[in-house]
Design a protein around this motif. Structure first.
Motif, PDB file in Angstrom:
ATOM      1  N   LEU A  12       0.817  -1.198   0.000  1.00  0.00           N
ATOM      2  CA  LEU A  12       0.000   0.000   0.000  1.00  0.00           C
ATOM      3  C   LEU A  12       0.859   1.259   0.000  1.00  0.00           C
ATOM      4  CD1 LEU A  12      -2.845   1.234   0.194  1.00  0.00           C
ATOM      5  CD2 LEU A  12      -2.679   1.004   2.681  1.00  0.00           C
ATOM      6  N   ARG A  13       0.585   2.128  -0.943  1.00  0.00           N
ATOM      7  CA  ARG A  13       1.246   3.432  -0.997  1.00  0.00           C
ATOM      8  C   ARG A  13       0.452   4.382  -0.115  1.00  0.00           C
ATOM      9  NH1 ARG A  13       1.480   7.479  -6.299  1.00  0.00           N
ATOM     10  NH2 ARG A  13       2.842   9.053  -5.375  1.00  0.00           N
ATOM     11  N   ILE A  14       1.082   4.918   0.917  1.00  0.00           N
ATOM     12  CA  ILE A  14       0.393   5.781   1.874  1.00  0.00           C
ATOM     13  C   ILE A  14       1.043   7.163   1.842  1.00  0.00           C
ATOM     14  CG2 ILE A  14      -0.371   6.091   4.242  1.00  0.00           C
ATOM     15  CD1 ILE A  14      -0.105   3.123   4.673  1.00  0.00           C
ATOM     16  N   LEU A  38      -8.604   8.965  -5.089  1.00  0.00           N
ATOM     17  CA  LEU A  38      -7.900   8.291  -4.002  1.00  0.00           C
ATOM     18  C   LEU A  38      -8.702   8.419  -2.715  1.00  0.00           C
ATOM     19  CD1 LEU A  38      -4.238   9.527  -4.623  1.00  0.00           C
ATOM     20  CD2 LEU A  38      -5.315   7.417  -5.427  1.00  0.00           C
ATOM     21  N   PRO A  39      -8.737   7.380  -1.897  1.00  0.00           N
ATOM     22  CA  PRO A  39      -9.371   7.513  -0.581  1.00  0.00           C
ATOM     23  C   PRO A  39      -8.545   8.440   0.300  1.00  0.00           C
ATOM     24  CG  PRO A  39      -8.281   5.372  -0.796  1.00  0.00           C
ATOM     25  CD  PRO A  39      -8.202   6.025  -2.139  1.00  0.00           C
ATOM     26  N   VAL A  40      -9.229   9.317   1.010  1.00  0.00           N
ATOM     27  CA  VAL A  40      -8.566  10.293   1.872  1.00  0.00           C
ATOM     28  C   VAL A  40      -9.056  10.110   3.298  1.00  0.00           C
ATOM     29  CG1 VAL A  40      -8.251  12.746   2.377  1.00  0.00           C
ATOM     30  CG2 VAL A  40      -8.284  11.963  -0.009  1.00  0.00           C
ATOM     31  N   LEU A  41      -8.125   9.884   4.214  1.00  0.00           N
ATOM     32  CA  LEU A  41      -8.428   9.787   5.645  1.00  0.00           C
ATOM     33  C   LEU A  41      -7.894  11.048   6.316  1.00  0.00           C
ATOM     34  CD1 LEU A  41      -7.333   6.068   6.256  1.00  0.00           C
ATOM     35  CD2 LEU A  41      -9.574   6.926   5.527  1.00  0.00           C
ATOM     36  N   ASP A  42      -8.718  11.677   7.132  1.00  0.00           N
ATOM     37  CA  ASP A  42      -8.394  13.006   7.656  1.00  0.00           C
ATOM     38  C   ASP A  42      -8.252  12.993   9.173  1.00  0.00           C
ATOM     39  OD1 ASP A  42      -8.335  15.723   8.372  1.00  0.00           O
ATOM     40  OD2 ASP A  42      -9.662  16.292   6.730  1.00  0.00           O
ATOM     41  N   ALA A  43      -7.085  13.384   9.654  1.00  0.00           N
ATOM     42  CA  ALA A  43      -6.831  13.411  11.097  1.00  0.00           C
ATOM     43  C   ALA A  43      -7.791  14.350  11.814  1.00  0.00           C
ATOM     44  CB  ALA A  43      -5.387  13.840  11.369  1.00  0.00           C
ATOM     45  N   ASP A  44      -8.176  15.446  11.170  1.00  0.00           N
ATOM     46  CA  ASP A  44      -9.070  16.399  11.824  1.00  0.00           C
ATOM     47  C   ASP A  44     -10.433  15.778  12.125  1.00  0.00           C
ATOM     48  OD1 ASP A  44      -7.198  18.395  11.919  1.00  0.00           O
ATOM     49  OD2 ASP A  44      -7.945  19.467  10.153  1.00  0.00           O
ATOM     50  N   ILE A  45     -10.900  14.906  11.232  1.00  0.00           N
ATOM     51  CA  ILE A  45     -12.179  14.234  11.471  1.00  0.00           C
ATOM     52  C   ILE A  45     -12.069  13.324  12.691  1.00  0.00           C
ATOM     53  CG2 ILE A  45     -13.781  12.504  10.551  1.00  0.00           C
ATOM     54  CD1 ILE A  45     -13.273  13.700   7.779  1.00  0.00           C
ATOM     55  N   THR A 118      -3.335   2.912  -3.224  1.00  0.00           N
ATOM     56  CA  THR A 118      -2.873   4.195  -2.696  1.00  0.00           C
ATOM     57  C   THR A 118      -3.937   4.809  -1.795  1.00  0.00           C
ATOM     58  OG1 THR A 118      -1.618   4.602  -4.731  1.00  0.00           O
ATOM     59  CG2 THR A 118      -2.002   6.495  -3.293  1.00  0.00           C
ATOM     60  N   VAL A 119      -3.498   5.390  -0.691  1.00  0.00           N
ATOM     61  CA  VAL A 119      -4.396   6.123   0.206  1.00  0.00           C
ATOM     62  C   VAL A 119      -3.681   7.375   0.674  1.00  0.00           C
ATOM     63  CG1 VAL A 119      -3.607   4.848   2.253  1.00  0.00           C
ATOM     64  CG2 VAL A 119      -5.861   5.953   2.280  1.00  0.00           C
ATOM     65  N   VAL A 120      -4.458   8.399   0.986  1.00  0.00           N
ATOM     66  CA  VAL A 120      -3.915   9.666   1.468  1.00  0.00           C
ATOM     67  C   VAL A 120      -4.322   9.866   2.920  1.00  0.00           C
ATOM     68  CG1 VAL A 120      -3.849  12.173   1.147  1.00  0.00           C
ATOM     69  CG2 VAL A 120      -4.103  10.655  -0.849  1.00  0.00           C
ATOM     70  N   LEU A 121      -3.358  10.141   3.771  1.00  0.00           N
ATOM     71  CA  LEU A 121      -3.631  10.505   5.161  1.00  0.00           C
ATOM     72  C   LEU A 121      -3.339  11.992   5.318  1.00  0.00           C
ATOM     73  CD1 LEU A 121      -1.926   7.617   7.215  1.00  0.00           C
ATOM     74  CD2 LEU A 121      -4.065   7.586   5.909  1.00  0.00           C
ATOM     75  N   VAL A 122      -4.365  12.770   5.612  1.00  0.00           N
ATOM     76  CA  VAL A 122      -4.177  14.207   5.847  1.00  0.00           C
ATOM     77  C   VAL A 122      -3.909  14.383   7.332  1.00  0.00           C
ATOM     78  CG1 VAL A 122      -5.130  16.508   5.597  1.00  0.00           C
ATOM     79  CG2 VAL A 122      -5.799  14.704   3.993  1.00  0.00           C
ATOM     80  N   ILE A 123      -2.667  14.738   7.663  1.00  0.00           N
ATOM     81  CA  ILE A 123      -2.260  14.837   9.068  1.00  0.00           C
ATOM     82  C   ILE A 123      -1.542  16.168   9.272  1.00  0.00           C
ATOM     83  CG2 ILE A 123      -1.142  13.673  11.006  1.00  0.00           C
ATOM     84  CD1 ILE A 123      -1.036  11.121   9.359  1.00  0.00           C
ATOM     85  N   PRO A 124      -2.265  17.213   9.671  1.00  0.00           N
ATOM     86  CA  PRO A 124      -1.620  18.514   9.865  1.00  0.00           C
ATOM     87  C   PRO A 124      -0.429  18.455  10.816  1.00  0.00           C
ATOM     88  CG  PRO A 124      -3.995  18.761   9.894  1.00  0.00           C
ATOM     89  CD  PRO A 124      -3.723  17.290   9.879  1.00  0.00           C
TER      90      PRO A 124
END
Length: 208
Positions: A12-14, A38-45, A118-124
């Motif tokens: 998995l490409r993260i 791409l699936p996006v997972l968001d730390a703020d959520i 591939t998945v995207v982790l949004v982590i400020p």
């Protein structure tokens, strides 16, 4: 469940998407979701989940700061909490110790369910929360210091002093850029940013 994706053979490409506050992370995340599907997972959520009504973390916050930290319906008064943590680094660190483990657990739970390449982790706070071992590559979005302040003031209706305090509470943007695999300059137009995202996607696919 804690693991280091950089130290394992994992298909998995993260993409760990981060940057400074108000530099354009959400814009890049939207590009990746809508244009690259791409699936996006968001730390703020997940951070909001952590302090939802009835949660143990919200109870701990109320015990530490009193019921004035809650609104009439029992939910968290985020503006009041922000005034506390952005003016006291000790309190900010205490709050992060409550929330960051929850956010990490939620990321790990969701990653384990994925069957996509591939998945995207949004982590400020990717660096501040020491979550770099959750990702296989790091993308940092940046803009000029003045643009960052102006955007933050406009977005959150802050004073210059309040905006600067929030920026200063994070790892310096220059340091984040130094540690990135991909640096995305969001100082120009949306079309320019879109082209840079496209190049970054192709680069790590071996197309560029």
């Amino acid at each position: 469940m804690t693991y280091d994706l950089r130290l394992t053979t994992y298909d998995l490409r993260i993409i760990g998407l981060t940057g400074g506050i108000s530099t354009g992370k959400s814009t890049v995340a939207q590009f990746l979701a809508t244009e690259y599907h791409l699936p996006v997972l968001d730390a703020d959520i997940y951070a909001r989940e952590a302090v939802q009504l009835g949660s143990p973390i919200l109870d701990a916050i109320a015990q530490r700061y009193g019921t004035n930290i809650l609104q009439a319906d029992g939910t968290l008064n985020r503006q009041q909490l922000a005034r506390i943590i952005f003016n006291d680094s000790t309190e900010k660190q205490w709050l992060e110790r409550q929330i960051h483990p929850y956010v990490r657990d939620r990321f790990e739970q969701e990653i384990s369910k994925l069957s996509v390449p591939t998945v995207v982790l949004v982590i400020p706070l990717l660096f501040e929360a020491e979550m770099t071992n959750l990702v296989t590559e790091i993308w940092v979005v940046f803009c000029s210091p003045q643009q960052q302040i102006d955007r933050l003031i406009q977005r959150d209706n802050l004073t210059v002093e309040q905006a600067q305090a929030r920026i200063n509470s994070q790892v310096p943007l220059s340091e984040k850029c130094d540690r990135a695999d991909v640096v995305l300059d969001n100082s120009s137009t949306l079309e320019d940013l879109r082209q840079k995202v496209d190049l970054a996607i192709k680069k790590f696919k071996g197309e560029g």
